[in-house]
Design a protein around this motif. Structure first.
Motif, short mmCIF file in Angstrom:
data_model
loop_
_atom_site.label_atom_id
_atom_site.label_comp_id
_atom_site.label_asym_id
_atom_site.label_seq_id
_atom_site.Cartn_x
_atom_site.Cartn_y
_atom_site.Cartn_z
N TYR A 1 0.50 -1.00 -0.01
CA TYR A 1 -0.05 -0.01 -0.35
C TYR A 1 0.88 1.34 0.09
O TYR A 1 2.24 1.44 -0.02
N ASP A 2 0.16 2.57 0.40
CA ASP A 2 1.26 3.61 -0.28
C ASP A 2 1.79 3.89 1.07
O ASP A 2 1.13 3.70 2.44
N GLY A 3 2.88 4.08 0.59
CA GLY A 3 4.33 4.39 1.61
C GLY A 3 5.01 3.40 2.04
O GLY A 3 5.98 3.27 2.68
N THR A 4 4.48 1.61 1.70
CA THR A 4 5.58 0.73 1.86
C THR A 4 6.87 0.57 1.17
O THR A 4 6.98 2.23 0.69
N GLN A 5 7.74 0.08 1.32
CA GLN A 5 8.65 0.31 1.25
C GLN A 5 9.26 -1.55 0.45
O GLN A 5 9.46 -2.11 1.75
N CYS A 6 9.59 -1.32 -0.60
CA CYS A 6 9.97 -3.18 -1.03
C CYS A 6 11.93 -3.23 -0.45
O CYS A 6 12.68 -2.06 -0.82
#
Length: 449
Positions: A216-221
């Protein structure tokens, strides 16, 4: 100023006005179809970042019109296309809504009565309300609505009293530069995002290993060690083509079907939107490693199918929509890239084949039960994939001479250009005559040479 001078000046102004208006009208037309390029709001990214925002009140053509196509792609600040290896366009959707006039700015947490979603004709109870939308395949998938059909928008009689029609985007873009597992990031595998809760802070189900709830918005891979920030701004560039609405246009309804629709067993269209594909058993021949998923659904109206296309994720092979008697309504196959440049990225779906049946040749009956089939390669596991199918249906079977209408509009445009040229010549003649008369009457002193 003498009456003669006044008359000449007024004539010149009138001719100049005609030329300006005619030129402006001709620029917006191409064979009777209007076209305009827009940019979405700025999307700021860095390696591994996820943007999945809603953008309200986007730029959109005004008035009562018929949409003929809606194309989009991700570009940088210089307007150059960005390849999928850098920014993966998970999906983009354009949603129509009605906003109460007393509301100054729409927000995602507005009172439900202030923002009313004007959904397509699809059957899913929640989600999939968009009129337009694709994903990684957006650059090479045709969205043209053939003549004499059009997607009607902007009809003032459909807008509730006290509201106005607007459009919004949901754009889901994943920056995969420098990530440890590019395809894993595009498939939103939860372990790569280090996510155990969804965006509403609710714990994920134990068997949920990847999908929209993890990216979702704002997550980081996860990115490789030593990767610098690499912050940049990107945009979704979208081109809309349309014509002014007229009685000669046959309206079409937008239907979106989902292969996860449980209607057959529950009699409820609680579409899940995404699903997982498990890897095939060890020792199975590679050509047998195909995961096939099917669902059945009924349509509330009948009519002629005029367009069809599937939406799949990487690993997808193709999808087909069948009628109750087993006939193929539309089959849509995935097109994979073979290079590195934007629009031809190896390993990614860069386009989907589309269906344009001869008008009146493919019909759907009211309440007919349709079967949707989606095929994925299961040589590898895939998480959070989709199996959607878009079709356009015209309730009317009447045939109109729409191409003649376009031709007539083109002729009008040519006439306008002729008038413009004639007006320019007359304007030049009038100005020259006026200057000579003014000079002869001592209107100004010539500069000596």
């Amino acid at each position: 100023m003498s009456p003669t001078h006044s008359l000449v000046l007024l004539l010149a102004i009138a001719l100049l006005s005609i030329c300006a208006q005619t030129s402006q009208a001709s620029v917006t037309l191409e064979n009777g179809v209007k076209s305009k390029v827009f940019l979405s709001p700025k999307i700021t990214q860095h390696p591994g970042s996820v943007s999945n925002k809603y953008y309200y009140d986007i730029d959109f053509p005004k008035g009562h019109i018929a949409i003929k196509s809606f194309n989009a792609e991700v570009v940088n600040e210089e307007g150059k296309p960005i390849p999928l290896q850098e920014t993966y366009l998970h999906h983009w959707v354009a949603i129509r809504y009605y906003q109460r006039k007393t509301i100054k700015e729409a927000k995602h947490n507005n009172n439900p009565s202030d923002l009313v979603i004007a959904s397509n004709a699809g059957v899913c109870n929640s989600g999939l309300s968009q009129f337009f939308g694709l994903g990684s395949e957006t650059r090479n998938t045709s969205t043209h609505v053939p003549d004499p059909y059009g997607i009607e928008v902007g009809n003032p009689h459909e807008v509730p009293i006290g509201y106005e029609e607007k459009w919004m985007f949901n754009i889901h873009a994943i920056d995969t530069r420098g990530t440890v597992d590019v395809m894993g990031c595009t498939q939103c595998r939860c372990n790569l995002y280090n996510v155990t809760k969804d965006e509403n802070s609710q714990p994920l189900k134990p068997n949920y290993v990847g999908g929209l709830f993890c990216c979702y918005d704002g997550t980081q891979c996860k990115v490789k060690n030593g990767i610098k920030s690499g912050k940049r701004n990107v945009y979704m560039k979208y081109t809309i083509k349309w014509v002014d609405w007229s009685d000669s246009i046959i309206p079409v309804k937008v239907y979106i079907f989902d292969v996860t629709d449980p209607w057959q067993s529950t009699r409820s269209h609680d579409c899940l939107i995404e699903f997982d594909v498990k890897q095939c058993a060890t020792g199975v021949a590679s050509n047998d490693c195909t995961n096939t998923k099917r669902s059945n659904t009924s349509v509330p109206i009948g009519g002629d199918v005029v367009y069809g296309v599937a939406h799949l994720h990487s690993g997808g092979i193709g999808s087909a929509l069948y009628g109750e008697d087993g006939r193929v309504i539309c089959s849509s196959q995935a097109i994979y890239g073979e290079g590195n440049e934007a629009g031809n990225e190896a390993g990614y779906i860069v386009g989907m084949t589309t269906c344009y049946p001869k008008p009146g040749s493919i019909k759907i009956n009211k309440d007919e039960v349709l079967t949707l089939e989606s095929n994925y390669s299961s040589q590898k596991s895939h998480t959070g994939v989709m199996g959607l199918f878009y079709i356009l249906v015209a309730e009317s079977s009447k045939t109109l001479d729409y191409p003649d209408q376009i031709y007539q509009e083109s002729k009008v445009s040519i006439i306008f250009w002729g008038i413009s040229l004639l007006g320019l010549v007359m304007f030049t003649f009038v100005v020259v005559a006026y200057r000579r008369q003014w000079q002869s009457e001592g209107g100004y002193d010539s500069i000596a040479t």
